[in-house]
Design an enzyme around this catalytic site. Structure first.
Site, PDB file in Angstrom:
ATOM      1  N   LYS A 271     -33.388  15.373 -18.830  1.00 12.44           N
ATOM      2  CA  LYS A 271     -34.006  16.651 -18.431  1.00 12.44           C
ATOM      3  C   LYS A 271     -34.836  16.546 -17.168  1.00 12.44           C
ATOM      4  O   LYS A 271     -34.687  17.351 -16.259  1.00 12.44           O
ATOM      5  CB  LYS A 271     -34.971  17.110 -19.526  1.00 12.44           C
ATOM      6  CG  LYS A 271     -34.412  18.034 -20.526  1.00 12.44           C
ATOM      7  CD  LYS A 271     -35.525  18.432 -21.491  1.00 12.44           C
ATOM      8  CE  LYS A 271     -36.495  17.342 -21.689  1.00 12.44           C
ATOM      9  NZ  LYS A 271     -37.041  16.850 -22.807  1.00 12.44           N
TER      10      LYS A 271
ATOM     11  N   ARG B 116     -41.350  24.352 -26.628  1.00 12.96           N
ATOM     12  CA  ARG B 116     -40.867  23.314 -27.527  1.00 12.96           C
ATOM     13  C   ARG B 116     -40.887  23.735 -28.983  1.00 12.96           C
ATOM     14  O   ARG B 116     -40.428  22.992 -29.838  1.00 12.96           O
ATOM     15  CB  ARG B 116     -41.788  22.109 -27.377  1.00 12.96           C
ATOM     16  CG  ARG B 116     -41.125  20.851 -26.878  1.00 12.96           C
ATOM     17  CD  ARG B 116     -42.239  19.851 -26.667  1.00 12.96           C
ATOM     18  NE  ARG B 116     -41.798  18.504 -26.570  1.00 12.96           N
ATOM     19  CZ  ARG B 116     -41.579  17.864 -25.410  1.00 12.96           C
ATOM     20  NH1 ARG B 116     -41.677  18.494 -24.268  1.00 12.96           N
ATOM     21  NH2 ARG B 116     -41.247  16.602 -25.419  1.00 12.96           N
TER      22      ARG B 116
ATOM     23  N   ARG C   2     -35.165   3.000 -20.435  1.00 15.92           N
ATOM     24  CA  ARG C   2     -36.311   3.601 -19.739  1.00 15.92           C
ATOM     25  C   ARG C   2     -37.615   2.906 -20.166  1.00 15.92           C
ATOM     26  O   ARG C   2     -38.498   2.678 -19.349  1.00 15.92           O
ATOM     27  CB  ARG C   2     -36.387   5.099 -20.074  1.00 15.92           C
ATOM     28  CG  ARG C   2     -37.541   5.817 -19.405  1.00 15.92           C
ATOM     29  CD  ARG C   2     -37.475   7.306 -19.626  1.00 15.92           C
ATOM     30  NE  ARG C   2     -38.005   7.705 -20.915  1.00 15.92           N
ATOM     31  CZ  ARG C   2     -37.984   8.945 -21.384  1.00 15.92           C
ATOM     32  NH1 ARG C   2     -37.416   9.899 -20.693  1.00 15.92           N
ATOM     33  NH2 ARG C   2     -38.503   9.237 -22.554  1.00 15.92           N
TER      34      ARG C   2
ATOM     35  N   ARG D 294     -43.453   3.537 -20.434  1.00 14.26           N
ATOM     36  CA  ARG D 294     -44.236   4.700 -20.870  1.00 14.26           C
ATOM     37  C   ARG D 294     -44.880   4.420 -22.219  1.00 14.26           C
ATOM     38  O   ARG D 294     -44.247   3.874 -23.112  1.00 14.26           O
ATOM     39  CB  ARG D 294     -43.298   5.907 -20.999  1.00 14.26           C
ATOM     40  CG  ARG D 294     -43.500   6.935 -19.924  1.00 14.26           C
ATOM     41  CD  ARG D 294     -42.442   7.998 -19.996  1.00 14.26           C
ATOM     42  NE  ARG D 294     -42.561   8.852 -21.178  1.00 14.26           N
ATOM     43  CZ  ARG D 294     -41.927  10.006 -21.303  1.00 14.26           C
ATOM     44  NH1 ARG D 294     -41.148  10.433 -20.336  1.00 14.26           N
ATOM     45  NH2 ARG D 294     -42.048  10.718 -22.390  1.00 14.26           N
TER      46      ARG D 294
ATOM     47  N   ARG E 152     -40.471  11.833 -31.729  1.00 10.34           N
ATOM     48  CA  ARG E 152     -40.141  12.879 -30.753  1.00 10.34           C
ATOM     49  C   ARG E 152     -38.747  13.420 -30.974  1.00 10.34           C
ATOM     50  O   ARG E 152     -38.504  14.630 -30.875  1.00 10.34           O
ATOM     51  CB  ARG E 152     -40.309  12.332 -29.331  1.00 10.34           C
ATOM     52  CG  ARG E 152     -41.755  12.404 -28.853  1.00 10.34           C
ATOM     53  CD  ARG E 152     -42.120  11.293 -27.903  1.00 10.34           C
ATOM     54  NE  ARG E 152     -41.289  11.275 -26.721  1.00 10.34           N
ATOM     55  CZ  ARG E 152     -40.928  10.158 -26.088  1.00 10.34           C
ATOM     56  NH1 ARG E 152     -41.301   8.972 -26.546  1.00 10.34           N
ATOM     57  NH2 ARG E 152     -40.176  10.222 -25.022  1.00 10.34           N
TER      58      ARG E 152
HETATM   59  P1  ADP Z   1     -40.034  13.632 -23.934  1.00 11.39           P
HETATM   60  O1  ADP Z   1     -39.199  14.846 -23.674  1.00 11.39           O
HETATM   61  O2  ADP Z   1     -39.356  12.345 -23.586  1.00 11.39           O
HETATM   62  O3  ADP Z   1     -40.636  13.604 -25.310  1.00 11.39           O
HETATM   63  P2  ADP Z   1     -42.145  14.731 -22.234  1.00 11.39           P
HETATM   64  O4  ADP Z   1     -42.542  14.081 -20.982  1.00 11.39           O
HETATM   65  O5  ADP Z   1     -41.468  16.047 -22.151  1.00 11.39           O
HETATM   66  O6  ADP Z   1     -41.261  13.630 -22.945  1.00 11.39           O
HETATM   67  O7  ADP Z   1     -43.396  14.893 -23.196  1.00 11.39           O
HETATM   68  C1  ADP Z   1     -44.232  13.813 -23.511  1.00 11.39           C
HETATM   69  C2  ADP Z   1     -45.261  14.241 -24.554  1.00 11.39           C
HETATM   70  O8  ADP Z   1     -46.113  15.259 -24.003  1.00 11.39           O
HETATM   71  C3  ADP Z   1     -44.708  14.858 -25.834  1.00 11.39           C
HETATM   72  O9  ADP Z   1     -44.341  13.885 -26.806  1.00 11.39           O
HETATM   73  C4  ADP Z   1     -45.898  15.697 -26.297  1.00 11.39           C
HETATM   74  O10 ADP Z   1     -46.885  14.911 -26.914  1.00 11.39           O
HETATM   75  C5  ADP Z   1     -46.471  16.223 -24.997  1.00 11.39           C
HETATM   76  N1  ADP Z   1     -45.864  17.530 -24.656  1.00 11.39           N
HETATM   77  C6  ADP Z   1     -45.039  17.793 -23.613  1.00 11.39           C
HETATM   78  N2  ADP Z   1     -44.671  19.080 -23.607  1.00 11.39           N
HETATM   79  C7  ADP Z   1     -45.266  19.652 -24.689  1.00 11.39           C
HETATM   80  C8  ADP Z   1     -45.269  20.954 -25.249  1.00 11.39           C
HETATM   81  N3  ADP Z   1     -44.556  21.952 -24.708  1.00 11.39           N
HETATM   82  N4  ADP Z   1     -46.009  21.180 -26.367  1.00 11.39           N
HETATM   83  C9  ADP Z   1     -46.728  20.205 -26.918  1.00 11.39           C
HETATM   84  N5  ADP Z   1     -46.762  18.947 -26.456  1.00 11.39           N
HETATM   85  C10 ADP Z   1     -46.043  18.659 -25.354  1.00 11.39           C
END
Ligand code: ADP
Length: 213
Positions: A36, A111, A150, A156, A167
Site C-alpha cells: 500500500k 480502518r 521488510r 520497524r 495487525r
Molecule cells: P500496517 O498497514 O503495516 O499495519 P501502518 O503504517 O498503516 O502499517 O500502521 C502502523 C500502525 O499505526 C497500526 O498498527 C496502528 O497502530 C496505527 N494506525 C495507522 N493507521 C491507523 C488508523 N487508521 N486507526 C488506528 N490506528 C492506526
C-alpha cells in the site's frame, strides 16, 4: 525474471496529460505487506496528489517524541489500533491543510466502520467526495514473506511476529469488510498486488481510469 522492476521513470509517472488540473481523492486499502505505502507514493506522483499515511504520521510523531507519538506508541508496538478519537482528529487536521486541496490518497485510513463514517463527515464538511477506493489484494503466504523481509530491512518496531499477526487479524476482522460498503457506492477498484512494483502501479492506474471515467 522481469527486466525492469521499479523503474517506471518519473517522466513516465508524470505522463498523464489527461489528468492535468484534475483533483483526485482516493483511499488505498489492503493487508499489511500488500504494498500500500509503496503504491500510494507512486499514485500520488501519477495523479499529482498528496499521499497521507496515518502510519507514517504516527511513526514521525513517535520518532519526534511528541505527546501524540508517546500515546500512539503503546498501541502501534502491539499492533493494536490507536483509539479512533486520536486518529480521527489527526486525519481531520491533516485534511484541512492547504496542500490537500490538490487531491489526496489516504493510506491506512479508514480502518474500521467508525472511521468510514468519520471520513464521510470530514469530507462532507469540506464539500468533497471520494473518487475511488483501491483494494490491493495478496495471499497470506506472500504477505508474510514480504513482511518478514521488510522486518529485516527496515527494523520497524511493529514488525515483530506478534504485532504482525495482530495487525493481519485486525485487518481481516475490521478493515477488509469495509470494502463491501465502498463497493455498494461504486467506488471500489480491486487490484492484484502481486508482481513487480511498476506492474502493479500500471494495473491500478488502468483500473482507476475506468473508475474515474
Ligand atoms: P500496517 O498497514 O503495516 O499495519 P501502518 O503504517 O498503516 O502499517 O500502521 C502502523 C500502525 O499505526 C497500526 O498498527 C496502528 O497502530 C496505527 N494506525 C495507522 N493507521 C491507523 C488508523 N487508521 N486507526 C488506528 N490506528 C492506526
Amino acid at each position: 525474471m522481469s527486466q525492469t522492476p521499479n523503474t517506471t521513470s518519473r517522466r513516465e509517472l508524470h505522463a498523464r496529460p489527461d489528468q492535468e488540473g484534475q483533483v483526485t481523492r482516493l483511499v488505498i486499502m489492503g493487508p499489511q505487506g500488500a504494498g500500500k505505502g509503496t503504491q500510494a507514493a507512486r499514485l500520488a506522483e501519477v495523479f499529482g496528489i498528496v499521499p497521507i499515511s496515518t502510519g507514517d504520521i504516527f511513526r514521525a510523531n513517535i520518532a519526534g517524541e511528541t505527546e501524540l507519538g508517546k500515546l500512539a506508541q503503546e498501541y502501534t508496538n502491539k499492533g493494536d489500533l490507536v483509539p479512533d478519537e486520536v486518529t480521527n482528529d489527526m486525519v481531520r487536521d491533516r485534511l484541512a491543510e492547504p496542500d490537500v486541496k490538490q487531491g489526496f490518497i489516504l493510506d491506512g485510513y479508514p480502518r474500521n466502520a467508525a472511521q468510514v463514517a468519520e471520513l464521510d463527515g470530514i469530507l462532507a464538511g469540506l464539500g468533497w467526495e471520494l473518487d475511488g477506493v483501491i483494494e490491493l489484494t495478496a495471499d497470506r503466504a506472500e504477505l508474510l514473506s514480504r513482511i518478514a523481509k521488510r522486518a529485516q530491512e527496515e527494523g520497524r518496531d511493529d514488525d515483530t511476529e506478534e504485532a504482525i499477526t495482530r495487525r493481519l487479524d485486525i485487518y481481516a476482522e475490521q478493515t477488509a469488510p469495509l470494502t463491501a460498503a465502498y463497493k455498494e457506492r461504486n467506488l471500489l477498484v480491486q487490484v492484484d498486488g502481486l508482481g513487480e512494483i511498476a506492474e502493479v502501479t500500471d494495473r491500478i492506474v488502468a483500473s482507476l481510469a475506468t473508475q474515474l471515467g
